[in-house]
Design an enzyme around this catalytic site. Structure first.
Site, PDB file in Angstrom:
ATOM      1  CD  GLU A  49      -2.929  -0.851   2.461  1.00 27.66           C
ATOM      2  OE1 GLU A  49      -2.744   0.205   3.211  1.00 27.66           O
ATOM      3  OE2 GLU A  49      -3.510  -1.712   2.782  1.00 27.66           O
ATOM      4  CG  ASP A  60      -3.239   8.688   8.484  1.00 24.68           C
ATOM      5  OD1 ASP A  60      -2.994   7.296   8.892  1.00 24.68           O
ATOM      6  OD2 ASP A  60      -3.422   9.191   7.327  1.00 24.68           O
ATOM      7  CE1 TYR A 174      -7.427  -1.179   7.249  1.00 25.55           C
ATOM      8  CE2 TYR A 174      -6.249  -0.899   5.151  1.00 25.55           C
ATOM      9  CZ  TYR A 174      -6.434  -0.704   6.369  1.00 25.55           C
ATOM     10  OH  TYR A 174      -5.122  -0.257   7.006  1.00 25.55           O
TER      11      TYR A 174
END
Lengths: 263, 392
Positions: A49, A60, A174
């Site tokens: 990725e 994040d 995911y």
């Protein structure tokens, strides 16, 4: 056949689980990114990725935020990353997906993005701030180009929504291990097994777990209950630790090897 | 057709661009919000708090000396600055905390730029005894220290954000990260008509009281509708609050005033509608200051509350459809507006509001005949006085 599908098929035949490595493209440099991807392939990584840096990485934690900022300071952009993949493709056939926030893709244009990325040898895209409900256009152009769109299931996803996500997702799904942002955690929640079982009932597609996974023990445990594990921040940290050193690639490679050995 | 649509879109703008973890919560919030819209008990509770606690209705004040000076305009000030905590922000925080309570959330987070929304959030948290944490850009913590003190005194924890431009945009990033992490017990009180659906709708509905009151007050005073509405636009909650009730009054012209900072050509401004392009930030699609690669640019304004590179999606829609016009006023212009209102009416406006006041001078020159205008006096200026030392 798309490289991602081929990889999962091969793994299934060998009864093995996938290991996915994330790094921010362009940190410390795009040249280093190329070398790191090749090193990942050598160390048994199945899918890479590449993170596209963004000014406002709201999914994040501190490690990838800082990494993203360093890449932006290097003037890295989505188009430059696509060209980097083109270079990598001259030397490697490892499946590569881009992980990017939506705005850089929207800014380039979804159709143009998919065309350029596909042509360069990118296999799919993961967009953490784009739920399937807003992704109709992307899904449409991706389908035509045999380009994978990977969506998320999280601990808060209801069974009803899982159906929508499973339908929109191609390549793999995911699974976000926890409620929160990216970054290493020593302990992961216990509801992972339950949610993955629920999703498994709805789809035959591979489900890979990411977020918070940082050490060999976690890789081992989570490989057992899923089709693959994704490690990001811990690898980015290893890169930071070796920044400026001549043996950066070799040191990161040996850390990644310690993880891939466990799946 | 009434906007937003079912998915929260205002034409091409709005929507819901957030991590999957938040979707279930937004669905739950949306269900609760729609249900409470027609819940008489809830609506009465909201109205009572606005009246008894916040001090509604606010006055629609005819600014006589200012109007005389401007000659061609009769200026009416909608006095949101007289509300408890000194700005319109309290309308929304009361509404949202009542929703949060209905949903059983025990912890409140918020982002703040000028500190007005942070103070308004800390205030209602104190009122209802809920834990409150406010994210604020480190630069804003500096320039709005008075509001930081107020929040702390009210029992809130103020968390300085040191990433990025250290202003409102980064405070919002950090608040969203907290929210994703603590989604099960935490309610995020967003301070503007921004963020993912249903926030732009919900905040608009809680602020729409401004325009509903102003419309009735003007009608009963003047027996007609005003010619113009004028309000400053950062995220755009006070402007949308004023505009919304007049949406169908086609004769009423709406003007939103953005911050031109050091000038629209300087790259040091916050005028997303005037100079931005369509993009996605903080959960919705709207006009945005960004570069050619889709990276969000840093905004600038002397007014911390306008220092934001995006704008609420409904404003982008108003601009695109021509329902409202958007102009901009520079830092220097805002300081002129600040002095103008202070010295003609004895009212010190917030620096954000001063942008709207300043535009009156230009509007006065533009109009062909004597016209009436309602200005949303969104906040009072006490908070800015310390930071203006050495500038004025």
């Amino acid at each position: 056949m798309n490289r991602i599908d081929l990889t999962f098929q091969t793994l299934r035949d060998k009864k093995k689980k996938a290991f996915l490595a994330f790094i921010t493209a362009g940190d410390p440099s795009l040249k280093a990114t190329e070398e790191l991807v090749l090193a990942f392939e050598r160390s048994g990584v199945d899918i890479v990725e590449l993170g596209v840096p963004f000014s406002d990485p709201l999914a994040d934690g501190p490690t990838i935020q800082a990494s993203s900022q360093r890449a932006l300071n290097n003037k890295v952009s989505l188009e430059k990353i696509i060209r980097t993949v083109e270079n990598i493709r001259k030397r490697s056939n490892i499946p590569i997906v881009l992980m990017t926030y939506y705005n850089p893709v929207f800014s380039l244009g979804e159709e143009r993005f998919v065309r350029q990325a596909k042509q360069a040898g990118v296999d799919g895209v993961i967009i953490p701030d784009l739920p399937p409900e807003e992704a109709a256009q992307l899904i449409r152009v991706a389908k035509k180009a045999d380009f994978r769109t990977i969506f998320f299931i999280s601990p808060t996803t209801t069974s009803q929504r899982m159906k929508t996500i499973v339908k929109a997702s191609t390549g793999f799904i995911y699974y976000v291990s926890l409620t929160g942002v990216t970054g290493s955690r020593s302990k992961l929640p216990s509801d992972i097994v339950h949610q993955i079982k629920k999703a498994k009932r709805l789809t035959k597609q591979p489900i890979c777990i990411g977020f918070g996974i940082s050490n060999p023990t976690q890789v081992k445990e989570l490989s057992r209950i899923s089709d693959g594990v994704i490690v990001g921040s811990a690898i980015v940290k290893a890169i930071v630790k070796n920044q400026g050193k001549a043996n950066l690639v070799r040191n990161v490679e040996s850390f990644v090897r310690s993880l891939t050995a466990q799946r | 057709m009434t906007y937003p649509d079912k998915k929260g879109h205002f034409g091409e703008f709005g929507g819901r661009f957030v991590p999957e973890t938040l979707i279930a919560l937004l669905d739950e919030l949306e269900r609760n919000f729609y249900a409470l819209q027609s819940d008489k008990k809830f609506q009465k509770e909201f109205k009572d708090y606005l009246a008894e606690y916040a001090g509604r209705p606010t006055r629609l004040y005819f600014a006589k000396r200012l109007s005389q000076q401007l000659k061609t305009l009769n200026v009416y000030l909608k006095r949101e600055d007289l509300l408890h905590t000194g700005a319109h922000k309290i309308n929304n925080t009361i509404g949202q905390i009542l929703v949060a309570r209905r949903m059983g959330k025990t912890r409140i987070i918020a982002e703040t730029g000028a500190g007005q929304h942070g103070v308004a959030t800390a205030t209602v948290c104190a009122l209802f005894g809920l834990t409150c944490e406010v994210y604020m850009g480190a630069e804003d913590v500096e320039r709005q220290s008075l509001n930081v003190m107020r929040m702390r005194l009210l029992g809130a924890k103020v968390i300085p954000v040191t990433s990025g431009s250290q202003t409102l945009k980064d405070a919002m990033n950090e608040a969203i990260r907290d929210w994703v992490t603590n989604v099960r017990n935490t309610f995020y009180i967003i301070g503007s008509v921004a963020g993912p659906h249903p926030y732009p709708l919900m905040v608009r509905e809680f602020q729409a009281v401004i325009g509903r009151e102003a419309r009735n007050q003007f009608l009963s005073k003047e027996k007609k509708l005003p010619d113009y509405l004028l309000a400053c636009v950062g995220g755009g909650s006070n402007a949308m609050g004023l505009f919304h009730a007049f949406y169908n009054d086609r004769s009423v012209k709406m003007i939103g005033v953005e911050a031109a900072g050091l000038g629209l050509n300087s790259d040091q401004h916050s005028a997303a509608l005037a100079a931005g392009t369509v993009g996605v930030l903080h959960g919705s699609k709207s006009k945005l200051l960004q570069d050619a690669d889709g990276q969000v640019k840093m905004a600038h304004s002397i007014a911390a509350g306008l220092d934001y590179p995006g704008v609420g999606p409904e404003h982008s829609y108003y601009k695109k459809t021509g329902r409202a016009r958007y102009v901009s006023v520079s830092d220097a212009g805002a300081l002129r507006g600040l002095k103008l209102l202070s010295q003609t009416e004895g009212i010190i406006p917030a620096l954000e509001t001063a942008h709207a006041i300043s535009y009156l001078e230009k509007l006065a020159r533009e109009v062909k005949k004597k016209s009436s205008v309602i200005v949303c006096l969104s906040g009072r200026g006490d908070k800015d006085v310390a930071s203006l030392k050495g500038i004025l």
